[in-house]
Motif scaffolding. Structure first.
Motif, PDB file in Angstrom:
ATOM      1  N   PHE A 167      -8.217  -4.854  -5.849  1.00 28.39           N
ATOM      2  CA  PHE A 167      -7.361  -5.252  -5.744  1.00 28.39           C
ATOM      3  C   PHE A 167      -6.418  -3.918  -5.785  1.00 28.39           C
ATOM      4  O   PHE A 167      -5.044  -4.278  -4.127  1.00 28.39           O
ATOM      5  CB  PHE A 167      -6.916  -6.417  -6.875  1.00 28.39           C
ATOM      6  N   CYS A 168      -6.154  -2.673  -5.723  1.00 31.50           N
ATOM      7  CA  CYS A 168      -5.407  -1.640  -5.785  1.00 31.50           C
ATOM      8  C   CYS A 168      -5.663  -1.216  -4.705  1.00 31.50           C
ATOM      9  O   CYS A 168      -4.174  -0.475  -3.876  1.00 31.50           O
ATOM     10  CB  CYS A 168      -6.038  -0.843  -7.114  1.00 31.50           C
ATOM     11  N   ALA A 169      -6.218  -1.236  -4.106  1.00 31.11           N
ATOM     12  CA  ALA A 169      -6.403  -0.780  -2.378  1.00 31.11           C
ATOM     13  C   ALA A 169      -5.592  -1.837  -1.292  1.00 31.11           C
ATOM     14  O   ALA A 169      -4.636  -1.184  -0.152  1.00 31.11           O
ATOM     15  CB  ALA A 169      -7.879  -0.358  -2.030  1.00 31.11           C
ATOM     16  N   ILE A 170      -6.376  -3.047  -1.412  1.00 31.27           N
ATOM     17  CA  ILE A 170      -4.998  -3.615  -0.687  1.00 31.27           C
ATOM     18  C   ILE A 170      -3.288  -3.447  -1.249  1.00 31.27           C
ATOM     19  O   ILE A 170      -2.655  -3.395  -0.067  1.00 31.27           O
ATOM     20  CB  ILE A 170      -5.235  -5.316  -0.942  1.00 31.27           C
ATOM     21  N   ARG A 171      -2.947  -4.049  -2.034  1.00 29.34           N
ATOM     22  CA  ARG A 171      -1.882  -3.205  -2.641  1.00 29.34           C
ATOM     23  C   ARG A 171      -0.951  -2.269  -2.315  1.00 29.34           C
ATOM     24  O   ARG A 171       0.172  -1.764  -1.797  1.00 29.34           O
ATOM     25  CB  ARG A 171      -1.853  -3.282  -4.298  1.00 29.34           C
ATOM     26  N   THR A 172      -2.647  -0.806  -2.459  1.00 32.00           N
ATOM     27  CA  THR A 172      -1.382   0.419  -1.279  1.00 32.00           C
ATOM     28  C   THR A 172      -1.211   0.149  -0.735  1.00 32.00           C
ATOM     29  O   THR A 172      -0.335   0.759   0.540  1.00 32.00           O
ATOM     30  CB  THR A 172      -2.633   1.258  -1.827  1.00 32.00           C
ATOM     31  N   GLU A 173      -2.103  -0.535   0.795  1.00 38.32           N
ATOM     32  CA  GLU A 173      -2.039  -0.189   2.225  1.00 38.32           C
ATOM     33  C   GLU A 173      -0.951  -1.643   2.080  1.00 38.32           C
ATOM     34  O   GLU A 173       0.101  -0.993   3.537  1.00 38.32           O
ATOM     35  CB  GLU A 173      -3.230  -1.630   2.778  1.00 38.32           C
ATOM     36  N   LEU A 174      -0.580  -2.456   1.829  1.00 45.41           N
ATOM     37  CA  LEU A 174       0.252  -3.125   1.706  1.00 45.41           C
ATOM     38  C   LEU A 174       1.911  -2.414   1.276  1.00 45.41           C
ATOM     39  O   LEU A 174       2.630  -3.011   2.330  1.00 45.41           O
ATOM     40  CB  LEU A 174       0.583  -4.385   0.916  1.00 45.41           C
ATOM     41  N   ASP A 178       4.954  -1.725   4.268  1.00 51.73           N
ATOM     42  CA  ASP A 178       6.340  -3.261   3.918  1.00 51.73           C
ATOM     43  C   ASP A 178       6.709  -1.996   3.392  1.00 51.73           C
ATOM     44  O   ASP A 178       7.929  -2.365   1.811  1.00 51.73           O
ATOM     45  CB  ASP A 178       5.876  -4.537   2.621  1.00 51.73           C
ATOM     46  N   MET A 179       6.954  -0.754   3.518  1.00 52.39           N
ATOM     47  CA  MET A 179       8.644   0.066   3.209  1.00 52.39           C
ATOM     48  C   MET A 179       9.639  -0.372   3.545  1.00 52.39           C
ATOM     49  O   MET A 179      10.067  -1.628   4.300  1.00 52.39           O
ATOM     50  CB  MET A 179       7.868   1.326   3.665  1.00 52.39           C
ATOM     51  N   LEU A 348      -1.950  -9.272   5.544  1.00 51.74           N
ATOM     52  CA  LEU A 348      -2.417  -8.666   4.200  1.00 51.74           C
ATOM     53  C   LEU A 348      -2.018  -9.462   2.528  1.00 51.74           C
ATOM     54  O   LEU A 348      -2.565  -9.096   1.642  1.00 51.74           O
ATOM     55  CB  LEU A 348      -1.370  -6.889   4.291  1.00 51.74           C
ATOM     56  N   ARG A 349      -0.490  -9.688   2.861  1.00 49.36           N
ATOM     57  CA  ARG A 349      -0.180 -10.383   1.393  1.00 49.36           C
ATOM     58  C   ARG A 349      -1.600 -11.368   0.987  1.00 49.36           C
ATOM     59  O   ARG A 349      -1.633 -11.765  -0.487  1.00 49.36           O
ATOM     60  CB  ARG A 349       1.086 -11.060   1.654  1.00 49.36           C
ATOM     61  N   GLU A 350      -1.932 -12.261   1.522  1.00 44.10           N
ATOM     62  CA  GLU A 350      -2.376 -12.834   1.411  1.00 44.10           C
ATOM     63  C   GLU A 350      -3.994 -13.093   0.666  1.00 44.10           C
ATOM     64  O   GLU A 350      -4.621 -12.943  -0.003  1.00 44.10           O
ATOM     65  CB  GLU A 350      -3.324 -13.933   2.554  1.00 44.10           C
ATOM     66  N   GLU A 351      -4.349 -11.067   1.560  1.00 42.30           N
ATOM     67  CA  GLU A 351      -5.705 -10.772   1.267  1.00 42.30           C
ATOM     68  C   GLU A 351      -4.915 -10.298  -0.518  1.00 42.30           C
ATOM     69  O   GLU A 351      -6.120  -9.921  -1.794  1.00 42.30           O
ATOM     70  CB  GLU A 351      -6.263  -9.648   1.565  1.00 42.30           C
TER      71      GLU A 351
END
Length: 563
Positions: A167-174, A178-179, A348-351
């Motif tokens: 969860f943290c890895a996907i959140r970081t990538e997003l 999404d900057m 990414l948001r879905e993931e």
């Protein structure tokens, strides 16, 4: 376990070597004899903060050495992971030297170690519990770890952490993708410039070394040409003199003529002929090299310009071409990542939603397991408190909701109600020294099977207790000593009489200076010390009471210290 402790020039202890056994080791002595100094010395050698005032007056430095043997497998693995494994015999030797100026030097098995790393290792080897402090049990952040080990739910915790890290890895990538649009535009402009600048340079691996070699050749062109010409003249000669080739050729002919009459000349002729062929090849190579020496001044300018380009890029992007190219590749990758399409961001948001749901489900499973473990833990501690003459003290393990974190979605805290009708409060807020000592002992009795620390030290755990409660504390310490090594500083004969090993801390004055020594006690000497603790002096009545106490306390106990 802690097998031996060597102390030199710590406070009033000039020199002392103490040997400890497994089981319950007690330290007794009159007030001010130096019992606390032994604990301070242990704190020092385990990396805890100490003052330079600890150094004995008049001494340039103090030294403490601790030898640990028979370390548990988990402890050895921890040491291995930190880069300080036990020796071939499974022993660990820790040394710390403290100067009178306050400087410190530490070693583990002869290797230097920082105080910070030593402190981390020390807290995994020994747990020191003082009258009003216990870092592990008074710190709520550590309670969740204890509860997980007690409940045997590490597997559920590991499953949760795996889901949480995803969860943290996907959140970081997003978050990177999404900057803010303005920041994205500024960053893309910079990355475009950097990538184009590096690409336009067209750098090649090994190019800088080749250019430096060429520049060196061009800068020394005249010297090279002059040297090549001199070499050619020496070999081939000129209009005024013969060269080495002509003379060697004449020598070969002369040797050949001699060979017509002397058979031994045949081998010599072959050798001379071989030398002639070799020199002819050298002369040919010199001729070819000399013909290729064309020094274009413009070429030197081109080389200098190219080297300046490389130097300018190294200032910006790295010390060499390899680093520059690596920087360019990383910049291109980041640029591509920023240019992700809206479709990919939506993916990414879905993931992230799926990963968050998985982490919450794993956290819910972990919470349920913790609540079940909390009930068992509460019941076990309650039994220990009843044994320690505290049947009215109530322990509550609070498992309350919290934000998702690496440890789960729970805030775990041990809370205590010391008297009937009183609400439960944090352990750290318990005021009574006697209550706190026994509560801590009850908790540690239950935690002993879940904690990997081999040595427990109780500094004056008998504060505020006496009589029957004191004997119960002593029995409990001896029971813990059946599983772990226990060191206890005590003022109570009821506890001292239950020890597997009894050490006396004695202070004396010699030639105007105070000295403290440590002596193991057995037989009559132990009876004398117990009599002193009971009544201040070793009277016949006190000696009789001491002997009776030894018989009464030790005879009903089995080898592991249980009743």
């Amino acid at each position: 376990m802690l097998s031996r402790l060597y102390i030199a020039n710590i406070a009033v202890i000039e020199k002392a070597e103490i040997e400890f056994d497994s089981g319950l080791n007690v330290l007794t002595g009159e007030t001010g004899a130096g019992k606390s100094i032994v604990i301070d010395s242990l704190n020092a050698v385990l990396g805890e903060r100490v003052s330079r005032e600890i150094v004995r007056s008049g001494s340039p430095r103090a030294e403490v050495t601790a030898l640990f043997t028979g370390l548990a497998g988990s402890t050895a693995a921890m040491l291995e992971a930190k880069g300080y494994p036990p020796d071939e015999e499974g022993a660990l030797l820790i040394q710390r030297m403290i100067t009178a100026e306050g400087k410190s030097a530490c070693r583990i098995n002869g290797r230097p170690v920082t105080v910070a790393v030593l402190r981390e290792i020390g807290r995994e080897l020994v747990n020191i519990h003082g009258q009003h402090e216990n870092q592990a049990l008074l710190d709520p952040e550590r309670h969740v770890g204890y509860l997980d080990r007690l409940g045997g739910i590490e597997a559920k915790r590991n499953a949760y952490q795996e889901a949480y890290h995803r969860f943290c890895a996907i959140r970081t990538e997003l978050g990177k993708s999404d900057m803010d649009e303005r920041e994205k535009a500024r960053r893309m402009d910079l990355l475009h410039y950097q990538v184009e600048e590096i690409d336009e340079a067209g750098l090649q691996m090994g190019e800088e070394e080749e250019l430096l070699e060429q520049r060196n050749l061009y800068r020394n062109a005249a010297k090279i040409a002059e040297a090549v010409a001199a070499a050619r003249q020496a070999l081939s000669g000129d209009e005024e003199s013969d060269g080495a080739l002509a003379r060697l050729s004449a020598a070969v002919d002369a040797i050949s003529e001699a060979g017509r009459y002397v058979s031994e000349m045949e081998q010599l002729e072959k050798r001379a002929q071989s030398l002639l062929y070799e020199l002819e090849e050298c002369a040919g190579e010199l001729r070819d090299f000399g013909s290729s020496l064309e020094f274009d001044p413009d070429e030197l300018d081109r080389i200098e310009t190219r080297l300046e380009t490389i130097r300018r890029l190294t200032v910006k992007y790295g010390p060499g071409i390899e680093e520059i190219l690596r920087f360019g590749a990383a910049a291109a990758a980041e640029l591509e990542e920023i240019e992700l399409s809206d479709e990919h961001l939506a993916h990414l948001r879905e993931e992230l939603t799926v990963a968050a749901d998985a982490a919450k489900k794993a956290a819910s499973v972990l919470t349920a397991a913790r609540r079940a473990a909390a009930k068992r833990f509460t019941a076990d501690v309650g039994k220990q408190l009843t044994f320690l003459d505290m049947p009215d003290v109530r322990l509550e393990v609070a498992v309350e909701p919290a934000e998702l974190s690496v440890s789960g979605a729970d805030q775990v805290e041990f809370r205590i109600s010391a008297n009937p009708g009183e609400p439960v409060r944090a352990i750290s807020r318990i005021a009574s020294g006697g209550e706190l000592s026994r509560i801590m002992l009850a908790l540690k009795s239950v935690l002993a099977g879940a904690d990997d620390i081999d040595t427990l030290i109780f500094d004056e755990i008998d504060t505020g207790i006496s009589g029957r409660a004191a004997r119960k504390v002593g029995i409990k310490l001896r029971q813990i000593g059946g599983e772990r090594q226990v060191l206890c500083v005590t003022h109570l004969a009821q506890i001292a009489a239950l020890a597997h090993r009894h050490l006396l801390i004695r202070k004396e004055v010699r030639e105007g200076r105070t000295f403290t020594g440590v002596t193991p006690l057995e037989g009559e000497e132990r009876e004398q010390e117990l009599a002193r603790i009971i009544g201040g002096t070793a009277t016949d009545a006190n000696l009789l009471a001491a002997r009776e106490m030894l018989r009464e306390n030790l005879s009903p106990l089995s080898g592991d210290g249980s009743l």
